[in-house]
Design an enzyme around this catalytic site. Structure first.
Site, PDB file in Angstrom:
ATOM      1  CB  SER A  21      -0.714   0.064   1.243  1.00  0.00           C
ATOM      2  OG  SER A  21      -1.667   1.136   1.247  1.00  0.00           O
ATOM      3  CG  ASP A  88     -11.639   4.273   1.215  1.00  0.00           C
ATOM      4  OD1 ASP A  88     -12.009   4.738   2.347  1.00  0.00           O
ATOM      5  OD2 ASP A  88     -12.109   4.527   0.260  1.00  0.00           O
ATOM      6  CD  GLU A  89      -4.400   0.382  -1.364  1.00  0.00           C
ATOM      7  OE1 GLU A  89      -4.551   0.592  -2.546  1.00  0.00           O
ATOM      8  OE2 GLU A  89      -3.511   0.493  -0.824  1.00  0.00           O
ATOM      9  CG  LEU A  90      -3.993   2.475   6.893  1.00  0.00           C
ATOM     10  CD1 LEU A  90      -2.867   1.557   6.841  1.00  0.00           C
ATOM     11  CD2 LEU A  90      -3.773   3.886   7.120  1.00  0.00           C
ATOM     12  CB  ILE A  93      -4.032  -2.827   5.733  1.00  0.00           C
ATOM     13  CG1 ILE A  93      -3.900  -3.030   4.337  1.00  0.00           C
ATOM     14  CG2 ILE A  93      -2.980  -3.536   6.571  1.00  0.00           C
ATOM     15  CD1 ILE A  93      -3.002  -2.257   3.515  1.00  0.00           C
TER      16      ILE A  93
END
Length: 159
Positions: A21, A88-90, A93
């Site tokens: 990421s 949003d990825e974080l 994750i």
């Protein structure tokens, strides 16, 4: 039934060894190429966003890649929080870390971990700009994810 969610992510469901990421603007042309070279030399299979075919919806694909990765490496940089996609990825994750015990590693690339944790400095400015027009709920979720990831002992690019 409660245990099925944690057991649904098993070694056999990993499609990738590592999900990276990152904010492309900050790391794609330099630092990232070195990371990818090292991973590939060790036969570590990474997922990076240039594997997405043009025209495919990005969100579901990224969530799937995160969930199908054994390790998530978050390359935190000055402009990481300027991207709602990165944030949003974080969030996903951190969710996988909590629910599935996915390993999360952090690399602070030319950014102070304290700035990421407290949303100050360049990182804080980027975060504030990204939050314009977002709900307070979204802002709080992103803020908590940044605090959580910055609290993970990580590596600093200067080292």
């Amino acid at each position: 039934m409660a245990s099925s969610s944690s057991s649904s992510l098993s070694r056999s469901s990993w499609l990738y060894h590592v999900f990276l990421s990152f904010c492309g603007e900050d790391v794609r042309k330099g630092f990232l190429s070195h990371v990818l070279k090292e991973l590939k030399s060790k036969r570590i299979i990474p997922f990076i966003d240039n594997e997405i075919k043009r025209g495919e919806p990005v969100g579901p694909l990224l969530v799937g890649a995160i969930r199908q990765s054994r390790v998530a490496v978050v390359l935190l940089s000055r402009n990481y929080a300027s991207s709602s996609w990165c944030l949003d990825e974080l969030v996903e994750i951190i969710k996988c870390r909590e629910e599935y015990q996915q390993t999360v590693m952090t690399i602070f690339y030319e950014v102070d971990p304290s700035d990421v944790r407290k949303q100050t400095g360049d990182s804080g400015k980027a975060f504030d700009e990204t939050c314009v027009g977002k709900t307070e709920e979204v802002r709080q979720v992103w803020m908590q994810a940044l605090k959580d990831v910055a609290g993970i002992a990580g590596y600093h690019s200067s080292n």
